[in-house]
Scaffold this active site. Structure first.
Site, mmCIF file in Angstrom:
data_model
loop_
_atom_site.group_PDB
_atom_site.id
_atom_site.type_symbol
_atom_site.label_atom_id
_atom_site.label_comp_id
_atom_site.label_asym_id
_atom_site.label_seq_id
_atom_site.Cartn_x
_atom_site.Cartn_y
_atom_site.Cartn_z
ATOM 1 N N ARG A 144 44.118 57.027 37.439
ATOM 2 C CA ARG A 144 44.085 58.215 38.290
ATOM 3 C C ARG A 144 44.115 59.461 37.398
ATOM 4 O O ARG A 144 44.746 59.474 36.321
ATOM 5 C CB ARG A 144 45.289 58.250 39.227
ATOM 6 C CG ARG A 144 45.139 57.357 40.447
ATOM 7 C CD ARG A 144 44.056 57.840 41.410
ATOM 8 N NE ARG A 144 43.995 57.052 42.626
ATOM 9 C CZ ARG A 144 43.141 56.049 42.849
ATOM 10 N NH1 ARG A 144 42.265 55.705 41.922
ATOM 11 N NH2 ARG A 144 43.146 55.406 44.007
ATOM 12 N N HIS A 151 34.191 58.751 39.336
ATOM 13 C CA HIS A 151 35.054 57.807 40.058
ATOM 14 C C HIS A 151 34.199 56.637 40.554
ATOM 15 O O HIS A 151 34.192 56.303 41.745
ATOM 16 C CB HIS A 151 35.772 58.484 41.225
ATOM 17 C CG HIS A 151 37.023 57.752 41.641
ATOM 18 N ND1 HIS A 151 38.195 58.384 41.981
ATOM 19 C CD2 HIS A 151 37.281 56.420 41.773
ATOM 20 C CE1 HIS A 151 39.113 57.483 42.300
ATOM 21 N NE2 HIS A 151 38.574 56.285 42.187
HETATM 22 P P1 NAP Z 1 48.494 46.707 40.956
HETATM 23 O O1 NAP Z 1 48.025 45.317 41.275
HETATM 24 O O2 NAP Z 1 49.548 47.300 41.786
HETATM 25 O O3 NAP Z 1 48.937 46.698 39.423
HETATM 26 C C1 NAP Z 1 49.577 47.778 38.829
HETATM 27 C C2 NAP Z 1 49.994 47.385 37.416
HETATM 28 O O4 NAP Z 1 50.528 48.542 36.768
HETATM 29 C C3 NAP Z 1 51.091 46.314 37.395
HETATM 30 O O5 NAP Z 1 50.865 45.405 36.354
HETATM 31 C C4 NAP Z 1 52.349 47.130 37.116
HETATM 32 O O6 NAP Z 1 53.377 46.423 36.446
HETATM 33 C C5 NAP Z 1 51.802 48.206 36.223
HETATM 34 N N1 NAP Z 1 52.690 49.382 36.211
HETATM 35 C C6 NAP Z 1 53.008 50.212 37.246
HETATM 36 N N2 NAP Z 1 53.875 51.157 36.838
HETATM 37 C C7 NAP Z 1 54.097 50.923 35.531
HETATM 38 C C8 NAP Z 1 54.900 51.548 34.547
HETATM 39 N N3 NAP Z 1 55.664 52.624 34.847
HETATM 40 N N4 NAP Z 1 54.899 51.043 33.307
HETATM 41 C C9 NAP Z 1 54.159 49.947 32.995
HETATM 42 N N5 NAP Z 1 53.362 49.310 33.881
HETATM 43 C C10 NAP Z 1 53.334 49.798 35.126
HETATM 44 O O7 NAP Z 1 47.260 47.727 40.979
HETATM 45 P P2 NAP Z 1 45.699 47.406 40.828
HETATM 46 O O8 NAP Z 1 45.149 46.847 42.078
HETATM 47 O O9 NAP Z 1 45.498 46.651 39.575
HETATM 48 O O10 NAP Z 1 45.127 48.899 40.676
HETATM 49 C C11 NAP Z 1 45.580 49.735 39.620
HETATM 50 C C12 NAP Z 1 45.073 51.156 39.814
HETATM 51 O O11 NAP Z 1 43.690 51.239 39.489
HETATM 52 C C13 NAP Z 1 45.129 51.711 41.232
HETATM 53 O O12 NAP Z 1 46.425 52.132 41.583
HETATM 54 C C14 NAP Z 1 44.160 52.877 41.151
HETATM 55 O O13 NAP Z 1 44.840 54.031 40.721
HETATM 56 C C15 NAP Z 1 43.164 52.449 40.053
HETATM 57 N N6 NAP Z 1 41.827 52.160 40.593
HETATM 58 C C16 NAP Z 1 40.775 52.899 40.133
HETATM 59 C C17 NAP Z 1 39.503 52.633 40.593
HETATM 60 C C18 NAP Z 1 38.331 53.387 40.069
HETATM 61 O O14 NAP Z 1 37.223 53.214 40.588
HETATM 62 N N7 NAP Z 1 38.503 54.207 39.059
HETATM 63 C C19 NAP Z 1 39.289 51.609 41.536
HETATM 64 C C20 NAP Z 1 40.381 50.896 41.983
HETATM 65 C C21 NAP Z 1 41.666 51.178 41.507
HETATM 66 P P3 NAP Z 1 54.108 45.166 37.148
HETATM 67 O O15 NAP Z 1 53.054 44.065 37.167
HETATM 68 O O16 NAP Z 1 55.214 44.848 36.255
HETATM 69 O O17 NAP Z 1 54.496 45.610 38.527
HETATM 70 C C1 GLV Z 2 39.774 53.523 43.993
HETATM 71 O O1 GLV Z 2 40.012 54.399 43.219
HETATM 72 C C2 GLV Z 2 40.762 52.671 44.552
HETATM 73 O O2 GLV Z 2 41.953 52.969 44.417
HETATM 74 O O3 GLV Z 2 40.392 51.635 45.146
#
Ligand code: NAP
Ligand code: GLV
Length: 309
Positions: free
Chosen positions: A224, A272
């Site tokens: 983000r 994005h």
């Molecule tokens: P998720 O399954 O909730 O995974 C989040 C990961 O981040 C987990 O491994 C978590 O650790 C770790 N984390 C959170 N806070 C932390 C901290 N303070 N220190 C260290 N590690 C931390 O999320 P996801 O589905 O993978 O998605 C991740 C992010 O990608 C989304 O929130 C969004 O912002 C971004 N995203 C971007 C796009 C794009 O097109 N650019 C698309 C989709 C998502 P734990 O495993 O220990 O809980």
């Molecule tokens: C995109 O940024 C998502 O969070 O799915």
């Protein structure tokens, strides 16, 4: 029972068809045609206008069309007592892995340098190095980070990952928490940020973090916008601490046309565009949660509002 659908970014006809394929008797209310708002007990939304969900008197659950729910949590009118579920979808993870692998290979095989050289008409070879000699670190080992790490590792890169709680992932050296952050960063020739935006991760990509990485490393940021301190990025690129960066997310989107990052020679801006959930597979996940809600079973991917993700 009716499901409200709101998004200005997703394909409404593809989602309507996919949701109706999953649940034939689904009463779908596509914003702004809400009908009688008292019928609506579920909402499937991306960046809903503040107050929209708070105005639905019989809402029981909120499903996000995206994985990141930081914008929704920032809405003070978001009903605090309702379950909020993130999107978890194979296409979201698959597209993200393609994006990161594309950027990793671009830097690994010097394509960014060849693009610069072509503009000057300069014929100069940069010898390839084996993928196994390139260390790539993934911040965030959740649904997306785990898939990305496995994809990079499958391609032969040396992959390490960092998360809040400890993990064991095949082919990935894992680190956890603030205590192990320095050791993780010291071995990142390329850093991929896939963290959710929370109070802990805001401004995490700053001068201190770049200083802990090897000189001449690369940044791929698809978490983000507010996780990156832009001035520190520009300084790290100037000093050579970072060789180049690809940035997909920004504090203000769309990135304003006069923003200097558009013209920075070592920065690639993508709009994005890293990933999104495809209707067909995303609808299957949402339909599973809708059936769970109807049966009174526990919902999947419920956000921990205290943790912020
Ligand atoms: P998720 O399954 O909730 O995974 C989040 C990961 O981040 C987990 O491994 C978590 O650790 C770790 N984390 C959170 N806070 C932390 C901290 N303070 N220190 C260290 N590690 C931390 O999320 P996801 O589905 O993978 O998605 C991740 C992010 O990608 C989304 O929130 C969004 O912002 C971004 N995203 C971007 C796009 C794009 O097109 N650019 C698309 C989709 C998502 P734990 O495993 O220990 O809980
Ligand atoms: C995109 O940024 C998502 O969070 O799915």
């Amino acid at each position: 029972m009716a499901l409200l659908w709101y998004s200005t970014d997703d394909d409404v006809s593809a989602w309507s068809a996919a949701l109706r394929d999953e649940i034939d008797d689904l009463d779908l209310r596509i914003w702004p045609d809400l009908g009688d708002e008292r019928d609506i007990d579920m909402a499937l939304v991306w960046l809903p206008p503040p107050g929209l969900l708070a105005g639905l008197p019989n809402l029981e659950a909120i499903f996000s069309l995206g994985a990141g729910i930081d914008a929704m949590l920032a809405d003070p009118t978001l009903p605090a007592h309702l379950p909020l579920c993130r999107m978890v979808d194979p296409s979201l993870a698959g597209y993200m892995s393609e994006y990161v692998l594309t950027v990793a290979l671009t830097y690994h095989r010097h394509m960014h340098l060849y693009a610069e050289q072509q503009a000057r008409g300069e014929w100069r070879l940069h010898l390839p190095v084996p993928a196994a000699s390139r260390r790539i670190g993934v911040m965030g080992l959740g649904e997306l980070g785990r898939h990305v790490a496995a994809t990079l590792s499958g391609h032969g890169f040396r992959v390490r990952g960092w998360s809040r709680s400890g993990k064991r992932l095949e082919g990935v050296e894992t680190f956890a928490g603030d205590d192990e952050r320095g050791a993780f960063l010291a071995g990142c020739d390329m850093l991929v940020c896939l963290l959710p935006l929370t109070a802990e991760t805001e401004n995490i990509l700053d001068a201190d973090l770049f200083a802990a990485m090897p000189d001449g490393s690369f940044l791929v940021h698809a978490g983000r916008g507010r996780q990156l301190v832009e001035a520190d990025l520009v300084e790290a690129l100037r000093s050579g601490k970072l060789a180049a960066a690809t940035i997909d997310v920004f504090p203000i989107e769309p990135l304003p046309a006069d923003h200097p990052l558009w013209r920075h020679p070592r920065v690639t801006v993508t709009p994005h565009a890293a990933s999104y959930a495809q209707a067909a597979s995303g609808a299957a996940f949402v339909a599973d949660n809708i059936r769970r809600l109807r049966r009174g079973d526990p919902l999947l991917a419920v956000v921990d509002r205290e943790r912020g993700y």
